[in-house]
Design a protein around this motif. Structure first.
Motif, PDB file in Angstrom:
ATOM      1  N   ALA A 175      15.307  39.772   7.590  1.00  0.00           N
ATOM      2  CA  ALA A 175      14.320  39.120   6.816  1.00  0.00           C
ATOM      3  C   ALA A 175      13.075  39.904   6.382  1.00  0.00           C
ATOM      4  O   ALA A 175      12.780  39.873   5.089  1.00  0.00           O
ATOM      5  N   PHE A 176      12.640  40.762   7.237  1.00  0.00           N
ATOM      6  CA  PHE A 176      11.472  41.417   6.847  1.00  0.00           C
ATOM      7  C   PHE A 176      11.748  42.550   5.793  1.00  0.00           C
ATOM      8  O   PHE A 176      11.247  42.938   5.091  1.00  0.00           O
ATOM      9  N   ARG A 177      13.134  42.960   5.903  1.00  0.00           N
ATOM     10  CA  ARG A 177      13.336  44.200   5.002  1.00  0.00           C
ATOM     11  C   ARG A 177      13.480  43.383   3.332  1.00  0.00           C
ATOM     12  O   ARG A 177      13.245  44.013   2.468  1.00  0.00           O
ATOM     13  N   ARG A 178      13.907  42.192   3.394  1.00  0.00           N
ATOM     14  CA  ARG A 178      13.689  41.440   2.047  1.00  0.00           C
ATOM     15  C   ARG A 178      12.460  41.530   1.629  1.00  0.00           C
ATOM     16  O   ARG A 178      12.231  41.721   0.157  1.00  0.00           O
ATOM     17  N   VAL A 179      11.119  41.352   2.318  1.00  0.00           N
ATOM     18  CA  VAL A 179       9.719  41.381   1.779  1.00  0.00           C
ATOM     19  C   VAL A 179       9.711  42.683   1.595  1.00  0.00           C
ATOM     20  O   VAL A 179       9.045  43.210   0.545  1.00  0.00           O
ATOM     21  N   ALA A 180       9.937  43.677   2.541  1.00  0.00           N
ATOM     22  CA  ALA A 180       9.511  44.984   2.261  1.00  0.00           C
ATOM     23  C   ALA A 180       9.842  45.816   1.030  1.00  0.00           C
ATOM     24  O   ALA A 180       9.403  46.783   0.591  1.00  0.00           O
ATOM     25  N   ASP A 181      11.254  45.187   0.608  1.00  0.00           N
ATOM     26  CA  ASP A 181      11.894  45.827  -0.671  1.00  0.00           C
ATOM     27  C   ASP A 181      11.155  45.214  -1.905  1.00  0.00           C
ATOM     28  O   ASP A 181      11.442  45.813  -2.839  1.00  0.00           O
ATOM     29  N   ARG A 182      10.346  44.300  -1.804  1.00  0.00           N
ATOM     30  CA  ARG A 182       9.633  43.609  -3.088  1.00  0.00           C
ATOM     31  C   ARG A 182       8.165  44.171  -2.967  1.00  0.00           C
ATOM     32  O   ARG A 182       7.499  43.985  -4.162  1.00  0.00           O
ATOM     33  N   VAL A 183       7.637  44.740  -1.932  1.00  0.00           N
ATOM     34  CA  VAL A 183       6.255  45.058  -2.031  1.00  0.00           C
ATOM     35  C   VAL A 183       6.123  46.546  -2.531  1.00  0.00           C
ATOM     36  O   VAL A 183       7.055  47.252  -2.732  1.00  0.00           O
ATOM     37  N   ARG A 184       4.720  46.868  -2.812  1.00  0.00           N
ATOM     38  CA  ARG A 184       4.517  48.066  -3.470  1.00  0.00           C
ATOM     39  C   ARG A 184       4.514  49.025  -2.415  1.00  0.00           C
ATOM     40  O   ARG A 184       5.001  50.163  -2.598  1.00  0.00           O
ATOM     41  N   LEU A 185       3.891  48.843  -1.061  1.00  0.00           N
ATOM     42  CA  LEU A 185       3.802  49.911  -0.102  1.00  0.00           C
ATOM     43  C   LEU A 185       4.073  49.098   1.461  1.00  0.00           C
ATOM     44  O   LEU A 185       3.568  48.030   1.764  1.00  0.00           O
ATOM     45  N   THR A 186       4.923  49.687   2.067  1.00  0.00           N
ATOM     46  CA  THR A 186       4.770  49.241   3.614  1.00  0.00           C
ATOM     47  C   THR A 186       4.533  50.361   4.719  1.00  0.00           C
ATOM     48  O   THR A 186       5.007  51.463   4.377  1.00  0.00           O
ATOM     49  N   ARG A 187       3.619  49.980   5.556  1.00  0.00           N
ATOM     50  CA  ARG A 187       3.334  50.687   6.481  1.00  0.00           C
ATOM     51  C   ARG A 187       3.428  50.141   8.013  1.00  0.00           C
ATOM     52  O   ARG A 187       3.398  49.028   8.211  1.00  0.00           O
ATOM     53  N   TYR A 188       3.454  51.387   9.052  1.00  0.00           N
ATOM     54  CA  TYR A 188       4.011  50.812  10.170  1.00  0.00           C
ATOM     55  C   TYR A 188       2.897  51.174  11.315  1.00  0.00           C
ATOM     56  O   TYR A 188       2.218  52.347  11.103  1.00  0.00           O
ATOM     57  N   GLY A 189       2.940  50.548  12.527  1.00  0.00           N
ATOM     58  CA  GLY A 189       2.224  51.087  13.817  1.00  0.00           C
ATOM     59  C   GLY A 189       0.873  50.742  13.863  1.00  0.00           C
ATOM     60  O   GLY A 189       0.193  51.363  15.004  1.00  0.00           O
ATOM     61  N   LEU A 190       0.222  49.690  13.348  1.00  0.00           N
ATOM     62  CA  LEU A 190      -1.239  49.618  13.745  1.00  0.00           C
ATOM     63  C   LEU A 190      -1.689  48.427  14.682  1.00  0.00           C
ATOM     64  O   LEU A 190      -2.752  48.071  14.774  1.00  0.00           O
ATOM     65  N   ASP A 191      -0.540  47.683  15.162  1.00  0.00           N
ATOM     66  CA  ASP A 191      -0.980  47.023  15.972  1.00  0.00           C
ATOM     67  C   ASP A 191      -1.936  45.951  15.521  1.00  0.00           C
ATOM     68  O   ASP A 191      -1.630  45.397  14.311  1.00  0.00           O
ATOM     69  N   CYS A 192      -2.915  45.358  16.317  1.00  0.00           N
ATOM     70  CA  CYS A 192      -3.973  44.263  15.814  1.00  0.00           C
ATOM     71  C   CYS A 192      -4.514  44.742  14.732  1.00  0.00           C
ATOM     72  O   CYS A 192      -5.318  44.112  14.122  1.00  0.00           O
ATOM     73  N   TYR A 193      -5.045  46.138  14.538  1.00  0.00           N
ATOM     74  CA  TYR A 193      -5.709  46.682  13.527  1.00  0.00           C
ATOM     75  C   TYR A 193      -5.227  46.213  12.248  1.00  0.00           C
ATOM     76  O   TYR A 193      -5.931  46.258  11.228  1.00  0.00           O
ATOM     77  N   ALA A 194      -3.970  45.967  11.913  1.00  0.00           N
ATOM     78  CA  ALA A 194      -3.575  45.496  10.835  1.00  0.00           C
ATOM     79  C   ALA A 194      -4.279  44.316  10.372  1.00  0.00           C
ATOM     80  O   ALA A 194      -4.429  44.212   9.067  1.00  0.00           O
ATOM     81  N   TYR A 195      -4.191  43.133  11.132  1.00  0.00           N
ATOM     82  CA  TYR A 195      -4.905  42.134  10.839  1.00  0.00           C
ATOM     83  C   TYR A 195      -6.289  42.300  10.633  1.00  0.00           C
ATOM     84  O   TYR A 195      -6.820  41.528   9.677  1.00  0.00           O
TER      85      TYR A 195
END
Length: 262
Positions: A175-195
């Motif tokens: 399900a996540f990949r379906r969204v990731a395939d549609r966005v401009r950029l996907t980044r990983y690993g920032l825990d709460c700092y992403a929010y």
């Protein structure tokens, strides 16, 4: 809330106390690490425990009538109808790596299941993101600025973040990949700092699964105060954790939710 200012002052005192407990141990060779889950690696350090203990000490002095739910020391009942929800170090793996993407999370919940107020504090960067009770701001080394999510971004132009590439179960990862395939950029690993970055208008979506209540209470309050929306993957409340989607706008949230649902 009649005691809103006292609540805000208490939250900031807790965050200050957690900073004081944690920073001497960050990037320290003497850090002691235990593993909560022998089947994989779910670390906890003396910094996690010291920070939560310091926050609990503040609450015992300032607001003993409130309940507490913390990651390290569990639940303490209160009789005020309010519960402080504490994650002393969200992102302990990042903490162990010396990466400053972890944070201290403080949320205030009510008996109806709502989240009234929250902080995301990054002690090493000296950045504190605050949301709720009329506040939506970042206070850091460069002073104070208002928080506001980025508006008008469509899914194809969005930046998406999550903590782990292998998000949740196999079905959740698909399900996540379906969204990731549609966005401009996907980044990983920032825990709460992403929010925090979402509330600051730097990214547009955060999608995660398998969260606990203490992982999301503080960030939820900050993002919503900044104009964003936070729900579970069915569009309901995310206050208890589980599957969480945070979006900068309602339109973007609807587009991403459609992709998650397949």
């Amino acid at each position: 809330m009649q005691d809103a200012q006292q609540i805000i002052d208490t939250a900031h005192e807790m965050a200050d106390a957690a900073r004081k407990a944690i920073l001497p141990l960050f990037r320290s060779s003497s850090i002691i690490t235990d593993n909560k889950r022998p089947e994989d690696f779910d670390p906890v350090t003396q910094a996690d425990r010291a920070a939560e203990a310091a926050m609990r000490d503040v609450l015992s002095r300032r607001r003993p009538q409130d309940g507490i739910f913390g990651e390290e020391f569990g639940r303490t009942d209160g009789d005020s109808g309010l519960t402080w929800i504490l994650d002393p170090i969200d992102g302990t793996r990042a903490f162990l790596c010396g990466a400053p993407s972890w944070g201290v999370l403080i949320g205030l919940g009510d008996d109806a299941g709502g989240i009234r107020y929250g902080l995301i504090d990054q002690p090493y960067l000296r950045e504190r993101f605050e949301g709720g009770l009329g506040r939506a701001r970042l206070v850091g080394p460069d002073g104070e600025r208002a928080l506001a999510t980025r508006q008008g971004v469509t899914l194809s132009g969005a930046t998406l973040m999550t903590t782990f590439p292998e998000i949740g179960s196999s079905a959740e990862a698909q399900a996540f990949r379906r969204v990731a395939d549609r966005v401009r950029l996907t980044r990983y690993g920032l825990d709460c700092y992403a929010y925090a970055l979402l509330a600051l208008g730097q990214v547009d979506l955060v999608i995660e699964a398998g969260l606990q209540q203490y992982d999301i209470a503080g960030p939820l309050a900050v993002v919503e105060a900044a104009g964003g929306i936070v729900t579970d993957w069915q569009g309901g409340s995310a206050a208890q954790g589980g599957q969480v989607i945070a979006a900068a706008s309602r339109d973007l949230h609807a587009q991403a939710l459609e992709m998650l649902r397949g």
